[in-house]
Enzyme design. Structure first.
Site, PDB file in Angstrom:
ATOM      1  N   GLU A   1       8.926   0.601   1.814  1.00 63.36           N
ATOM      2  CA  GLU A   1       8.543   1.666   2.619  1.00 63.36           C
ATOM      3  C   GLU A   1       6.817   1.702   2.105  1.00 63.36           C
ATOM      4  O   GLU A   1       6.160   2.567   1.760  1.00 63.36           O
ATOM      5  CB  GLU A   1       8.837   3.055   2.275  1.00 63.36           C
ATOM      6  CG  GLU A   1      10.433   3.196   1.985  1.00 63.36           C
ATOM      7  CD  GLU A   1      11.029   4.169   1.438  1.00 63.36           C
ATOM      8  OE1 GLU A   1      12.186   4.700   1.834  1.00 63.36           O
ATOM      9  OE2 GLU A   1      10.293   4.946   0.688  1.00 63.36           O
ATOM     10  N   PRO A   2       6.076   0.669   2.801  1.00 58.90           N
ATOM     11  CA  PRO A   2       4.445   0.831   2.503  1.00 58.90           C
ATOM     12  C   PRO A   2       3.958   1.651   3.497  1.00 58.90           C
ATOM     13  O   PRO A   2       4.477   1.602   4.730  1.00 58.90           O
ATOM     14  CB  PRO A   2       4.063  -0.767   2.579  1.00 58.90           C
ATOM     15  CG  PRO A   2       5.202  -1.363   3.702  1.00 58.90           C
ATOM     16  CD  PRO A   2       6.517  -0.481   3.252  1.00 58.90           C
ATOM     17  N   GLY A   3       3.037   2.474   3.076  1.00 63.29           N
ATOM     18  CA  GLY A   3       2.081   3.097   4.097  1.00 63.29           C
ATOM     19  C   GLY A   3       0.802   2.669   3.855  1.00 63.29           C
ATOM     20  O   GLY A   3       0.178   2.010   4.806  1.00 63.29           O
ATOM     21  N   ARG A   4      -0.019   3.173   2.854  1.00 66.03           N
ATOM     22  CA  ARG A   4      -1.555   3.057   2.661  1.00 66.03           C
ATOM     23  C   ARG A   4      -1.771   1.416   2.709  1.00 66.03           C
ATOM     24  O   ARG A   4      -2.964   1.433   3.118  1.00 66.03           O
ATOM     25  CB  ARG A   4      -1.981   3.702   1.689  1.00 66.03           C
ATOM     26  CG  ARG A   4      -1.873   3.093   0.296  1.00 66.03           C
ATOM     27  CD  ARG A   4      -2.432   3.819  -1.112  1.00 66.03           C
ATOM     28  NE  ARG A   4      -1.720   4.722  -1.382  1.00 66.03           N
ATOM     29  CZ  ARG A   4      -2.265   6.148  -1.432  1.00 66.03           C
ATOM     30  NH1 ARG A   4      -3.393   6.213  -1.157  1.00 66.03           N
ATOM     31  NH2 ARG A   4      -1.581   7.151  -1.756  1.00 66.03           N
TER      32      ARG A   4
ATOM     33  N   CYS B   1     -15.928  26.460   4.333  1.00 63.21           N
ATOM     34  CA  CYS B   1     -16.226  27.443   3.477  1.00 63.21           C
ATOM     35  C   CYS B   1     -15.456  27.378   2.254  1.00 63.21           C
ATOM     36  O   CYS B   1     -14.738  28.126   1.957  1.00 63.21           O
ATOM     37  CB  CYS B   1     -16.069  28.874   3.955  1.00 63.21           C
ATOM     38  SG  CYS B   1     -17.287  29.050   5.468  1.00 63.21           S
TER      39      CYS B   1
ATOM     40  N   TYR C   1      -3.296   8.843   5.201  1.00 59.70           N
ATOM     41  CA  TYR C   1      -3.542  10.267   4.320  1.00 59.70           C
ATOM     42  C   TYR C   1      -4.827  10.746   4.758  1.00 59.70           C
ATOM     43  O   TYR C   1      -5.461  11.565   3.986  1.00 59.70           O
ATOM     44  CB  TYR C   1      -3.116   9.946   3.018  1.00 59.70           C
ATOM     45  CG  TYR C   1      -1.997   9.662   2.737  1.00 59.70           C
ATOM     46  CD1 TYR C   1      -0.741  10.072   3.011  1.00 59.70           C
ATOM     47  CD2 TYR C   1      -1.778   8.287   2.229  1.00 59.70           C
ATOM     48  CE1 TYR C   1       0.524   9.272   2.644  1.00 59.70           C
ATOM     49  CE2 TYR C   1      -0.699   7.496   1.819  1.00 59.70           C
ATOM     50  CZ  TYR C   1       0.576   8.086   2.135  1.00 59.70           C
ATOM     51  OH  TYR C   1       1.633   7.563   1.952  1.00 59.70           O
TER      52      TYR C   1
END
Ligand SMILES: Cc1ncc(COP(=O)(O)O)c(C=O)c1O
Ligand SMILES: N[C@H](CCC[C@H](N)C(=O)O)C(=O)O
Length: 438
Positions: free
Chosen positions: A278-281, A364, A393
């Site tokens: 499950e690779p993402g980044r 702020c 992300y």
């Protein structure tokens, strides 16, 4: 390597000049590279080719529909964590039998939606969830295929505490010592417990923690098979690292990680299991940059403060995790080359041109910063900075905090580009509230 390089002093995404693009479309702006996304998916496939896993791209890392569609068209399955992500996955054209569904708090509505869509597997995180899936599947007269997400109690040394998920102190998974009995054939009427899943966090820079986790998985596999159960899938999650600064290039390469992990898993393949990752980044982070313009430069008590037009609402990682993102002006002398070569080149240009500044956003909050005391070339108001490794992300974690609109997203293909998400407008901020004020 990714598709972001300087050509005669101007940062390009593939063949597109980002200075002109920022001028035309305004900032803040996310820019993604098609060829990088495709190349990263291919590298993943090559790295794990001997075990030929189902590669489920982690939607939460980068959930833009056009990017999901592109990856799905190149053969990726998808890893989702909510009903909303299932909705995105289906719109992007993912086949339900390539979707895996993780998450510690799946609601009745989300489970029902996933069952009706016919997804491949639920990665189940508690016994309560198993019982809930069983009851809902019974109600709809269908069967659910389930992997147990084990908590292997494997903590990677170098993973930041807030993104480490494999240790016993985290909320993730079912302690492995409580898992074996859940595989007993016939335990659930409408659930087939057919897989073992683990995800130990991210980013993970070398293979050692994966191997430690696979040891735990293999022990469980032995135990449940001896008890008469059949395990069809083993899912080792995601977490493979990306390049956030030049020094990351020295970490273990994906090819090497894949080779070592695959070699370890090959023995289990002979037992008839199919693998899922499950690779993402590792696919999306280096496929995107965030362009942000300098609004003001002010002198603080003891430092210069560069105020840019993007804030923590758009890129939360530095605030939330203390994460490091490389950044540099998109016009830089006559420099030509990849962005990871920048710091070296600037030293040899003239070290004196670098001066430490705080790069902060307009939100702020004291925590609204992208870098503190970061040596950067002398900047002027209206300069544009590129924040690198912002494909994962970043936009997917963006919010409208301070009633800031979220930026546009652009996908570059060679010399061309497409706007794949329009910049929000003020109307978008209030659309769901208007009926209440009459
Ligand atoms: C269950 C699961 N799988 C995969 C991933 C993807 O991690 P990464 O983007 O580091 O590959 C995550 C992280 O969010 C996750 O929680
Ligand atoms: N859920 C992921 C971590 C997400 C971290 C991500 N939000 C980031 O910005 O690094 C995991 O379990 O490994």
């Amino acid at each position: 390597m990714d598709g972001f390089s300087y050509k005669q002093g101007v940062l390009h995404a593939e063949g597109v000049d980002l200075e002109s693009l920022a001028e035309k479309l305004g900032t803040p702006l996310f820019v993604y590279s098609t060829s990088t996304l495709a190349a990263h998916l291919k590298s993943m496939r090559d790295a794990f080719q001997t075990i030929d896993p189902l590669i489920c791209f982690s939607v939460k890392s980068c959930s833009n529909l056009s990017i999901l569609k592109l990856l799905v068209e190149q053969g990726a399955g998808l890893d989702v964590v909510s009903g909303g992500e299932i909705y995105r996955a289906l719109l992007a054209g993912a086949r339900p039998e390539t979707i895996v569904f993780a998450g510690v708090g799946k609601s009745v509505q989300e489970i029902t939606y996933a069952l009706q869509a016919g997804i491949y597997q639920f990665n189940v995180e508690s016994e309560g969830e198993l019982a809930r899936i069983d009851a809902i599947a019974a109600q709809y007269g269908c069967r659910a295929r389930v992997s147990i997400r084990i908590n292997p109690d494997v903590a990677d040394r170098d993973t930041p505490q807030k993104t480490a998920t494999g240790g016993r102190q985290t909320k993730f998974g079912i302690p492995v010592t409580r898992s074996a009995r859940l595989y007993a054939p016939g335990l659930y009427g409408n659930v087939d417990v057919v897989g073992i899943h683990a995800h130990i966090g991210s980013p993970i820079h070398d293979s050692a923690s994966y191997l430690a986790c696979i040891d735990v998985i293999e022990k469980l596999l032995d135990e449940v098979e001896q008890a008469g159960a059949t395990v069809e899938t083993i899912n080792i999650g995601g977490g493979f690292a990306a390049i956030y600064e030049a020094s990351d290039c020295a970490s273990m390469s994906l090819q090497e990680m894949g080779r070592i992990i695959s070699q370890r898993l090959l023995g289990l393949k002979a037992r008839g299991v199919r693998f899922v990752i499950e690779p993402g980044r590792s696919i999306s982070a280096n496929a995107g940059v965030l362009l942000t313009r300098v609004e003001y430069i002010k002198e603080g008590w003891d430092r210069q403060i560069v105020i840019v037009d993007a804030g923590m609402n758009i890129l939360l990682r530095p605030t939330l995790y203390g994460a490091h993102h490389a950044m540099w002006p998109i016009r830089y002398g006559h420099f030509s080359g990849h962005w990871t070569h920048l710091s070296t080149s600037s030293k040899s240009d003239s070290h004196a041109t670098l001066s430490p500044v705080d790069v902060v956003g307009p939100i702020c909050e004291t925590g609204d910063f992208f870098a503190l005391s970061r040596p950067l070339p002398i900047l002027s108001e209206r300069d544009t900075l590129a924040i690198f490794s912002a494909g994962a992300y970043a936009m997917s974690m963006a919010s409208q905090y301070n009633s800031k609109v979220r930026p546009a997203e652009v996908l570059v293909i060679g010399e061309e580009y497409r706007i794949v998400r329009h910049r929000e407008r003020f109307e978008d901020l209030v659309a769901r509230e208007m009926d209440a004020i009459g």
